[in-house]
Motif scaffolding. Structure first.
Motif, PDB file in Angstrom:
ATOM      1  N   GLY A   1     -35.297  39.151 102.195  1.00  0.00           N
ATOM      2  CA  GLY A   1     -35.363  37.698 102.155  1.00  0.00           C
ATOM      3  C   GLY A   1     -35.198  36.980 100.903  1.00  0.00           C
ATOM      4  N   MET A   2     -36.023  36.236 100.501  1.00  0.00           N
ATOM      5  CA  MET A   2     -36.114  35.599  99.143  1.00  0.00           C
ATOM      6  C   MET A   2     -36.741  36.277  98.068  1.00  0.00           C
ATOM      7  N   ASP A   3     -37.030  37.863  98.023  1.00  0.00           N
ATOM      8  CA  ASP A   3     -37.685  38.385  97.179  1.00  0.00           C
ATOM      9  C   ASP A   3     -36.871  38.393  95.747  1.00  0.00           C
ATOM     10  N   ALA A   4     -37.719  38.425  94.828  1.00  0.00           N
ATOM     11  CA  ALA A   4     -37.296  38.170  93.532  1.00  0.00           C
ATOM     12  C   ALA A   4     -37.465  39.210  92.852  1.00  0.00           C
ATOM     13  N   ARG A   5     -37.844  40.443  93.089  1.00  0.00           N
ATOM     14  CA  ARG A   5     -38.320  41.480  92.367  1.00  0.00           C
ATOM     15  C   ARG A   5     -37.082  41.867  91.263  1.00  0.00           C
ATOM     16  N   ALA A   6     -36.258  41.822  91.833  1.00  0.00           N
ATOM     17  CA  ALA A   6     -34.848  42.290  90.717  1.00  0.00           C
ATOM     18  C   ALA A   6     -34.777  41.617  89.556  1.00  0.00           C
ATOM     19  N   PHE A   7     -35.430  40.315  89.390  1.00  0.00           N
ATOM     20  CA  PHE A   7     -35.423  39.588  88.370  1.00  0.00           C
ATOM     21  C   PHE A   7     -36.647  39.464  87.587  1.00  0.00           C
ATOM     22  N   ARG A   8     -37.833  39.652  88.311  1.00  0.00           N
ATOM     23  CA  ARG A   8     -39.225  39.306  87.481  1.00  0.00           C
ATOM     24  C   ARG A   8     -39.880  40.628  87.055  1.00  0.00           C
ATOM     25  N   LEU A   9     -39.402  41.666  87.569  1.00  0.00           N
ATOM     26  CA  LEU A   9     -40.023  43.164  87.195  1.00  0.00           C
ATOM     27  C   LEU A   9     -39.154  43.619  86.192  1.00  0.00           C
ATOM     28  N   ASP A  10     -40.043  44.441  85.395  1.00  0.00           N
ATOM     29  CA  ASP A  10     -39.230  45.264  83.972  1.00  0.00           C
ATOM     30  C   ASP A  10     -38.961  46.687  84.444  1.00  0.00           C
ATOM     31  N   TRP A  11     -37.797  46.639  84.993  1.00  0.00           N
ATOM     32  CA  TRP A  11     -37.089  47.963  85.464  1.00  0.00           C
ATOM     33  C   TRP A  11     -36.695  48.807  84.445  1.00  0.00           C
ATOM     34  N   PRO A  12     -36.599  49.950  84.722  1.00  0.00           N
ATOM     35  CA  PRO A  12     -36.041  51.065  83.607  1.00  0.00           C
ATOM     36  C   PRO A  12     -34.387  50.708  83.796  1.00  0.00           C
ATOM     37  N   SER A  13     -33.981  51.003  82.695  1.00  0.00           N
ATOM     38  CA  SER A  13     -32.319  50.617  82.710  1.00  0.00           C
ATOM     39  C   SER A  13     -31.779  51.598  83.856  1.00  0.00           C
ATOM     40  N   THR A  14     -32.096  52.572  84.159  1.00  0.00           N
ATOM     41  CA  THR A  14     -31.392  53.630  84.940  1.00  0.00           C
ATOM     42  C   THR A  14     -31.543  53.011  86.652  1.00  0.00           C
ATOM     43  N   THR A  15     -32.405  52.125  86.936  1.00  0.00           N
ATOM     44  CA  THR A  15     -32.715  51.698  88.282  1.00  0.00           C
ATOM     45  C   THR A  15     -31.572  50.981  88.717  1.00  0.00           C
ATOM     46  N   HIS A  16     -31.309  51.421  90.119  1.00  0.00           N
ATOM     47  CA  HIS A  16     -30.117  50.819  91.008  1.00  0.00           C
ATOM     48  C   HIS A  16     -30.999  50.179  92.105  1.00  0.00           C
ATOM     49  N   LEU A  17     -30.931  48.968  92.271  1.00  0.00           N
ATOM     50  CA  LEU A  17     -31.671  48.200  93.216  1.00  0.00           C
ATOM     51  C   LEU A  17     -30.938  47.773  94.430  1.00  0.00           C
ATOM     52  N   PHE A  18     -31.158  47.997  95.661  1.00  0.00           N
ATOM     53  CA  PHE A  18     -30.465  47.795  96.739  1.00  0.00           C
ATOM     54  C   PHE A  18     -31.304  46.932  97.661  1.00  0.00           C
ATOM     55  N   GLU A  19     -30.811  45.713  98.011  1.00  0.00           N
ATOM     56  CA  GLU A  19     -31.335  44.537  98.609  1.00  0.00           C
ATOM     57  C   GLU A  19     -30.722  44.444 100.183  1.00  0.00           C
ATOM     58  N   LEU A  20     -31.472  44.810 101.263  1.00  0.00           N
ATOM     59  CA  LEU A  20     -30.926  44.594 102.682  1.00  0.00           C
ATOM     60  C   LEU A  20     -31.497  43.662 103.424  1.00  0.00           C
ATOM     61  N   ASP A  21     -30.409  42.591 104.034  1.00  0.00           N
ATOM     62  CA  ASP A  21     -30.888  41.622 104.670  1.00  0.00           C
ATOM     63  C   ASP A  21     -29.690  41.202 105.411  1.00  0.00           C
ATOM     64  N   PHE A  22     -29.764  40.191 106.289  1.00  0.00           N
ATOM     65  CA  PHE A  22     -28.648  39.558 107.096  1.00  0.00           C
ATOM     66  C   PHE A  22     -27.866  38.991 106.100  1.00  0.00           C
ATOM     67  N   ALA A  23     -26.501  38.875 106.274  1.00  0.00           N
ATOM     68  CA  ALA A  23     -25.674  38.320 105.476  1.00  0.00           C
ATOM     69  C   ALA A  23     -25.637  36.824 105.014  1.00  0.00           C
ATOM     70  N   ASP A  24     -26.233  36.034 106.116  1.00  0.00           N
ATOM     71  CA  ASP A  24     -26.587  34.614 105.646  1.00  0.00           C
ATOM     72  C   ASP A  24     -27.691  34.384 104.918  1.00  0.00           C
ATOM     73  N   THR A  25     -28.537  35.198 105.081  1.00  0.00           N
ATOM     74  CA  THR A  25     -30.035  35.184 104.214  1.00  0.00           C
ATOM     75  C   THR A  25     -29.354  35.542 102.642  1.00  0.00           C
ATOM     76  N   LEU A  26     -28.783  36.606 102.447  1.00  0.00           N
ATOM     77  CA  LEU A  26     -28.553  37.103 101.263  1.00  0.00           C
ATOM     78  C   LEU A  26     -27.390  36.079 100.786  1.00  0.00           C
TER      79      LEU A  26
END
Length: 268
Positions: free
Chosen positions: A81-106
């Motif tokens: 959905g409108m999750d913003a964790r990719a932008f607001r959390l302090d991820w390790p530099s090695t992290t690869h984040l995958f975000e799954l949802d409907f095409a129109d939502t993304l």
């Protein structure tokens, strides 16, 4: 849920920061009540669920960060959905984040993020797919490696699935999880109070509730699929964060449903 996250960000005693939620609301022309206020126009569902969403967000944030620091180099947000964790959390530099949802939502979210020049603090891949279809193939085609430890997120999702669909979802997660992987989730039971609040907002919200796993404890459900569970009643976590127990899940209220926050870890 986005409106609740936006209001939480505006609270002086907020449990998490999410300055991006308001951008998504603005783009849709949606307003939110000011933090700590209640008006006749505020949907009852908004009021009933605000603290549950705030508490679960903080809990799940912490679990994903713990998993990432412990070596889960991949994180998968299911139905983001409108999750913003990719932008607001302090991820390790090695992290690869995958975000799954409907095409129109993304696409909607991407347009808003682009308009504001917002970029992620980690490697991020959007995966347009339908969780009712063969989403694991789409995920792997996008670069996901099932041989690496992964942190999976199921937030605000299980109640909208039938028991068979919930089992299939976790079966697929398990089949694509290396030893040392983590799954973090929330789950809750329905109640007359919640049904009435949903009906007042939209009849569609009444019909979307299918109950999720048939096990009356998500710990047993996770264990049945091979995960080592850690389960907390919602009232335990609200006490930890200094928030009231939401009325739909208050064990002292007759007819209330139960709500849980849980983490499963895949041994290996």
């Amino acid at each position: 849920m986005t409106a609740i996250r936006a209001r939480e960000h505006r609270r002086a005693d907020r449990l998490f920061t999410d300055p991006y939620a308001q951008h998504f609301l603005d783009a849709a022309g949606a307003g939110i009540p000011a933090a700590g206020t209640q008006t006749d126009a505020t949907p009852e569902l908004f009021t009933l669920m605000a603290d549950q969403v705030a508490v679960r967000t903080r809990f799940l944030d912490e679990e994903l960060e713990v998993a990432a620091r412990a070596g889960a180099t991949q994180t998968v947000l299911l139905a983001c959905g409108m999750d913003a964790r990719a932008f607001r959390l302090d991820w390790p530099s090695t992290t690869h984040l995958f975000e799954l949802d409907f095409a129109d939502t993304l696409a909607y979210r991407a347009a808003v993020l682009s308009e504001h020049g917002i970029t992620a603090g980690c490697r991020r891949t959007e995966v347009p797919t339908d969780l009712r279809e063969d989403w694991p193939s789409a995920l792997r085609a996008a670069g996901f490696d099932p041989g690496l430890p992964t942190a999976w997120l199921m937030e605000g999702l299980l109640y909208a699935l039938t028991s068979d669909a919930a089992d299939l979802l976790l079966d697929r997660v398990t089949a694509n999880s290396a030893p040392g992987s983590t799954v973090a989730l929330d789950h809750q039971e329905d109640s007359d109070l919640l049904r009435g609040a949903r009906a007042a907002l939209s009849e569609e919200l009444v019909d979307m509730w299918h109950g999720g796993p048939t096990d009356d404890d998500p710990g047993r459900w996770l264990a049945r699929h091979g995960w080592e569970p850690e389960v907390h009643a919602l009232e335990e976590i609200t006490a930890r964060y200094g928030r009231p127990v939401p009325p739909p899940f208050d064990p002292l209220r007759p007819g209330a449903g139960r709500s849980w926050l849980a983490v499963g870890r895949l041994p290996g």
